[in-house]
Design an enzyme around this catalytic site. Structure first.
Site, PDB file in Angstrom:
ATOM      1  N   ASN A  98       0.874  -1.176   0.000  1.00  0.00           N
ATOM      2  CA  ASN A  98       0.000   0.000   0.000  1.00  0.00           C
ATOM      3  C   ASN A  98       0.912   1.227   0.000  1.00  0.00           C
ATOM      4  OD1 ASN A  98      -1.861   1.997   0.418  1.00  0.00           O
ATOM      5  ND2 ASN A  98      -2.452   1.333   2.483  1.00  0.00           N
ATOM      6  N   LYS A 157       0.075   4.335  -0.487  1.00  0.00           N
ATOM      7  CA  LYS A 157      -0.564   5.559   0.030  1.00  0.00           C
ATOM      8  C   LYS A 157      -0.244   6.742  -0.892  1.00  0.00           C
ATOM      9  CE  LYS A 157      -0.460   3.354   4.491  1.00  0.00           C
ATOM     10  NZ  LYS A 157      -0.501   3.425   5.921  1.00  0.00           N
ATOM     11  N   HIS A 205      -9.865   0.799   4.152  1.00  0.00           N
ATOM     12  CA  HIS A 205      -8.624   0.997   4.916  1.00  0.00           C
ATOM     13  C   HIS A 205      -8.910   1.939   6.086  1.00  0.00           C
ATOM     14  CE1 HIS A 205      -4.622   2.410   5.977  1.00  0.00           C
ATOM     15  NE2 HIS A 205      -4.184   1.283   5.458  1.00  0.00           N
ATOM     16  N   GLU A 259      -7.400   4.373   7.258  1.00  0.00           N
ATOM     17  CA  GLU A 259      -7.211   5.813   6.969  1.00  0.00           C
ATOM     18  C   GLU A 259      -8.422   6.369   6.226  1.00  0.00           C
ATOM     19  OE1 GLU A 259      -3.293   5.519   5.217  1.00  0.00           O
ATOM     20  OE2 GLU A 259      -2.569   4.868   7.184  1.00  0.00           O
ATOM     21  N   GLU A 261      -5.972  -5.275  10.040  1.00  0.00           N
ATOM     22  CA  GLU A 261      -4.971  -4.241  10.323  1.00  0.00           C
ATOM     23  C   GLU A 261      -5.348  -3.502  11.598  1.00  0.00           C
ATOM     24  OE1 GLU A 261      -2.609  -2.823   6.664  1.00  0.00           O
ATOM     25  OE2 GLU A 261      -4.486  -1.736   6.696  1.00  0.00           O
ATOM     26  N   GLY A 311       1.730   2.133  10.709  1.00  0.00           N
ATOM     27  CA  GLY A 311       2.657   3.257  10.627  1.00  0.00           C
ATOM     28  C   GLY A 311       3.263   3.662  11.959  1.00  0.00           C
ATOM     29  N   SER A 320       2.802  -2.222  10.348  1.00  0.00           N
ATOM     30  CA  SER A 320       4.234  -2.232  10.666  1.00  0.00           C
ATOM     31  C   SER A 320       4.952  -3.535  10.301  1.00  0.00           C
ATOM     32  CB  SER A 320       4.464  -1.875  12.141  1.00  0.00           C
ATOM     33  OG  SER A 320       4.012  -0.556  12.393  1.00  0.00           O
TER      34      SER A 320
HETATM   35  P1  PGA Z   1       2.367   0.215   7.613  1.00  0.00           P
HETATM   36  O1  PGA Z   1       0.953   0.445   6.870  1.00  0.00           O
HETATM   37  O2  PGA Z   1       2.944  -1.055   7.065  1.00  0.00           O
HETATM   38  O3  PGA Z   1       3.187   1.418   7.238  1.00  0.00           O
HETATM   39  O4  PGA Z   1       2.083   0.121   9.064  1.00  0.00           O
HETATM   40  C1  PGA Z   1       0.091  -0.623   6.615  1.00  0.00           C
HETATM   41  C2  PGA Z   1      -1.165  -0.131   5.957  1.00  0.00           C
HETATM   42  O5  PGA Z   1      -1.592   1.002   6.229  1.00  0.00           O
HETATM   43  O6  PGA Z   1      -1.779  -0.850   5.143  1.00  0.00           O
END
Ligand code: PGA
Length: 241
Positions: free
Chosen positions: A5, A7, A90, A92, A159, A165, A201
């Site tokens: 991903n 982003k 997601h 976000e 997730e 993140g 992460s």
């Molecule tokens: P990350 O993000 O690996 O940076 O924690 C995962 C995601 O948002 O799908």
């Protein structure tokens, strides 16, 4: 399946070098999907087309198929690039853009019925985990996201929001417990073959351990997917396990 991903990262000029580097290092032959910005989707799809088992996807699609919706990306626009996937729900999108379970459901329906594969994301916040609501939250997101739908072109991503993140990866025990709950719900819905990916992460240093768990069928990787060498190591871990 290993998914990236990206982003709001990368631009058109960075794609060639990224995929050259990625291709140079991969040894696994498992499916991988790159979820990119809609601007990159056409070019990224062309670049991965010669690579076995590698495809692309949109990070979001509009619930509207056409019309006056400035700034949105339609299902048809995504399909026209040759992308095969859409990421839906997601965290976000849910927290920053106010996407509700009802909206998530509309997007899952629109995409899966048009033969666009969906990676549906579910996950609890830290407050929800600490107050013992993890199972309720992820089961609610799954059941309202699907409602009456039983698509065979679906994958699920667990997730935990507190692990995205933040550098705080869920322990294999925590992830496995959530995956087990989701698996049981999927089986009950007649979707026993739907894979469940873990995200939050993930790095090359923890990928292998996560993938050895029988309930973790793949990974969804944000930050660590931006570097082609690092992501190739995560991808290759899927073969080793
Ligand atoms: P990350 O993000 O690996 O940076 O924690 C995962 C995601 O948002 O799908």
């Amino acid at each position: 399946m290993i998914a990236a991903n990206w982003k709001l990262h990368k631009n058109i000029n960075e794609l060639n070098a990224y995929f050259d580097e990625f291709q140079k290092h991969i040894t696994a032959d498992v499916p991988a999907v790159f979820f990119t910005s809609p601007i990159l989707l056409d070019r990224a799809t062309q670049l991965v087309s010669s690579m076995n088992n590698i495809s692309t996807g949109a990070q979001n699609i509009s619930e509207n198929t056409s019309g006056a919706f400035t700034g949105e990306t339609s299902l048809d626009q995504v399909l026209s690039t040759g992308a095969q996937w859409a990421l839906v729900g997601h965290s976000e999108r849910r927290t920053l853009f106010g996407e509700t379970d009802a909206l998530v459901h509309k997007k899952v329906k629109l995409a899966t019925e048009a033969n666009l594969n969906v990676l549906l994301c579910v996950g609890e916040s830290l407050a929800e985990r600490e107050s013992g609501q993890t199972e309720d939250v992820i089961l609610r997101q799954l059941s309202l996201g699907l409602a009456d739908l039983r698509p065979d072109n679906l994958a699920l991503a667990y997730e935990p929001v507190w692990a995205i993140g933040t550098g705080k990866v869920a322990t294999v025990t925590q992830a496995s417990a959530a995956h087990k709950v989701l698996k049981a719900a999927l089986v009950e819905m007649g979707l026993k073959d739907t894979p469940i990916l873990y995200g939050g992460s993930v790095k090359s240093t923890n990928a292998k351990e996560l993938l050895t768990d029988p309930y973790i069928n793949g990974l969804l990787v944000g930050g660590a997917s931006l570097d082609a060498l690092e992501f190739s190591k995560i991808f290759n871990a899927a073969r080793e396990t």
